[in-house]
Design an enzyme around this catalytic site. Sequence first.
Site, PDB file in Angstrom:
ATOM      1  N   LYS A   1      50.297 108.735  -8.987  1.00  0.00           N
ATOM      2  CA  LYS A   1      51.057 107.802  -8.154  1.00  0.00           C
ATOM      3  C   LYS A   1      51.599 106.606  -8.925  1.00  0.00           C
ATOM      4  CE  LYS A   1      49.717 109.096  -3.570  1.00  0.00           C
ATOM      5  NZ  LYS A   1      49.491 108.699  -2.189  1.00  0.00           N
TER       6      LYS A   1
ATOM      7  N   LYS B   1      53.423 119.189  -5.641  1.00  0.00           N
ATOM      8  CA  LYS B   1      53.037 119.260  -4.230  1.00  0.00           C
ATOM      9  C   LYS B   1      54.043 118.551  -3.333  1.00  0.00           C
ATOM     10  CE  LYS B   1      50.176 115.450  -2.546  1.00  0.00           C
ATOM     11  NZ  LYS B   1      50.469 115.370  -1.110  1.00  0.00           N
TER      12      LYS B   1
ATOM     13  N   LYS C   1      54.488 113.072   1.267  1.00  0.00           N
ATOM     14  CA  LYS C   1      55.185 112.135   2.146  1.00  0.00           C
ATOM     15  C   LYS C   1      55.942 111.099   1.347  1.00  0.00           C
ATOM     16  CE  LYS C   1      51.755 111.664   5.669  1.00  0.00           C
ATOM     17  NZ  LYS C   1      50.656 111.144   4.844  1.00  0.00           N
TER      18      LYS C   1
HETATM   19  P1  ATP Z   1      51.240 110.422   0.325  1.00  0.00           P
HETATM   20  O1  ATP Z   1      52.341 110.965  -0.535  1.00  0.00           O
HETATM   21  O2  ATP Z   1      51.585 109.118   1.005  1.00  0.00           O
HETATM   22  O3  ATP Z   1      49.900 110.388  -0.364  1.00  0.00           O
HETATM   23  P2  ATP Z   1      50.587 112.913   1.525  1.00  0.00           P
HETATM   24  O4  ATP Z   1      51.712 113.794   1.850  1.00  0.00           O
HETATM   25  O5  ATP Z   1      49.807 113.211   0.289  1.00  0.00           O
HETATM   26  O6  ATP Z   1      51.130 111.436   1.537  1.00  0.00           O
HETATM   27  P3  ATP Z   1      48.179 112.170   2.894  1.00  0.00           P
HETATM   28  O7  ATP Z   1      48.165 111.363   4.141  1.00  0.00           O
HETATM   29  O8  ATP Z   1      47.842 111.495   1.612  1.00  0.00           O
HETATM   30  O9  ATP Z   1      49.610 112.874   2.779  1.00  0.00           O
HETATM   31  O10 ATP Z   1      47.229 113.433   3.071  1.00  0.00           O
HETATM   32  C1  ATP Z   1      46.853 113.954   4.342  1.00  0.00           C
HETATM   33  C2  ATP Z   1      46.232 115.326   4.153  1.00  0.00           C
HETATM   34  O11 ATP Z   1      47.260 116.271   3.817  1.00  0.00           O
HETATM   35  C3  ATP Z   1      45.217 115.399   3.009  1.00  0.00           C
HETATM   36  O12 ATP Z   1      44.145 116.215   3.422  1.00  0.00           O
HETATM   37  C4  ATP Z   1      45.967 116.048   1.884  1.00  0.00           C
HETATM   38  O13 ATP Z   1      45.125 116.730   0.991  1.00  0.00           O
HETATM   39  C5  ATP Z   1      46.853 116.996   2.661  1.00  0.00           C
HETATM   40  N1  ATP Z   1      48.060 117.336   1.915  1.00  0.00           N
HETATM   41  C6  ATP Z   1      48.990 116.474   1.481  1.00  0.00           C
HETATM   42  N2  ATP Z   1      49.987 117.108   0.858  1.00  0.00           N
HETATM   43  C7  ATP Z   1      49.662 118.428   0.893  1.00  0.00           C
HETATM   44  C8  ATP Z   1      50.306 119.603   0.410  1.00  0.00           C
HETATM   45  N3  ATP Z   1      51.458 119.541  -0.235  1.00  0.00           N
HETATM   46  N4  ATP Z   1      49.705 120.797   0.619  1.00  0.00           N
HETATM   47  C9  ATP Z   1      48.523 120.872   1.270  1.00  0.00           C
HETATM   48  N5  ATP Z   1      47.864 119.798   1.749  1.00  0.00           N
HETATM   49  C10 ATP Z   1      48.428 118.581   1.573  1.00  0.00           C
HETATM   50 MG    MG Z   2      48.331 111.861  -0.382  1.00  0.00          MG
END
Ligand code: ATP
Ligand code: MG
Length: 332
Positions: free
Chosen positions: A112, A195, A198
């Site tokens: 990050k 991956k 968000k």
């Molecule tokens: P950010 O980029 O702000 O960290 P994020 O997309 O990683 O957002 P989080 O809120 O951090 O979302 O994660 C919420 C849940 O979704 C966690 O359990 C994380 O492991 C899962 N997750 C996030 N991205 C993925 C992905 N690409 N595939 C599978 N699981 C995911």
């Molecule tokens: Mg995340």
Amino acid sequence: RPRVFSGIQPTADSFHLGNYLGAIRQWVEMQDTYDAFYCVVDLHAITVGHDPNRLRERTLLAAAQLLAAGLDPERCTLFVQSHVAEHSQLSWILGCLTGFGEASRMTQFKDKTQRQGVEAATVGLFTYPVLMAADILLYDTDQVPVGEDQRQHLELTRDLAQRFNNRFGETFRVPEAYIIKETAKIYDLQEPRVKMSKSASSPNGIIELLDDPKVSAKRIRSAVTDSGREVRFDEEEKPGVSNLLTILSALTRRSIPELEDAYAGKGYGDLKRDVADAVVEFVTPFRERTFALLEDRETLDGILARGADRARAVASEKLRQVHDRLGFVPAK
Ligand code: ATP
Ligand code: MG
């Protein structure tokens, strides 16, 4: 019943398909067999720059999406992290047990901060995994359903629980990561080795559940594949096609070999069309439910208030025990 705890950040208006398949779908399935605590982790969301009005909106959007996905407030405890002060309080304590070197090895922080550099990062982003450990350990959690990216943070959580227990006496249950191999990592449609995220994915790489389904379908049709023709699951050679197969398999509950057979002699266009159809079929009612839930703010507030009360009852008892073990004099 064993306990499950998990959280999601309100860092975007919409959840994406990775959030749903990697985590939330398991949350829904685990409601009946576990005593389930699920949390919109707004404290985590301020570790990166944020706008207060947007955070407010996104927190409610997140709660509404979780309910729309199938969480039932009668069968689980759904709450907002900042409503339960014990999360911040335990986080400080665990921070005093975490090695600086140990925290420095967390790869999410490295990922990050890659773009802007460590100097620009907040200390909150650095200690994010410690707060996450506090979230989990407050509830005597057995299982934590998350995506693959959280595995290392779960290891740290386990280490901290064991360390506290060794130093101060048995206090925390040592939790386990609950990671479904098939959907543990959904990839960016444009960069199928990274991956879906968000906060980091490019607009065309991400399937946002609240987007106009037509937009999502278009993004799937323009997903990066490869110069071959064969629809085959091969993450090394065909990461884009493999990602699409993973998504289709998860949404239709057909196995990957079954899909490979079904696409023998067909092309990437056929695969993309079917993935797009499956996604549209899923998101169409999901969006409607989410928007309906947001209309009734009073009901939503009530659900979150009851959730926070239930969570606080568990968390405050655990924190009291922790304070006692640490030698803090109780307030009389
Ligand atoms: P950010 O980029 O702000 O960290 P994020 O997309 O990683 O957002 P989080 O809120 O951090 O979302 O994660 C919420 C849940 O979704 C966690 O359990 C994380 O492991 C899962 N997750 C996030 N991205 C993925 C992905 N690409 N595939 C599978 N699981 C995911
Ligand atoms: Mg995340």
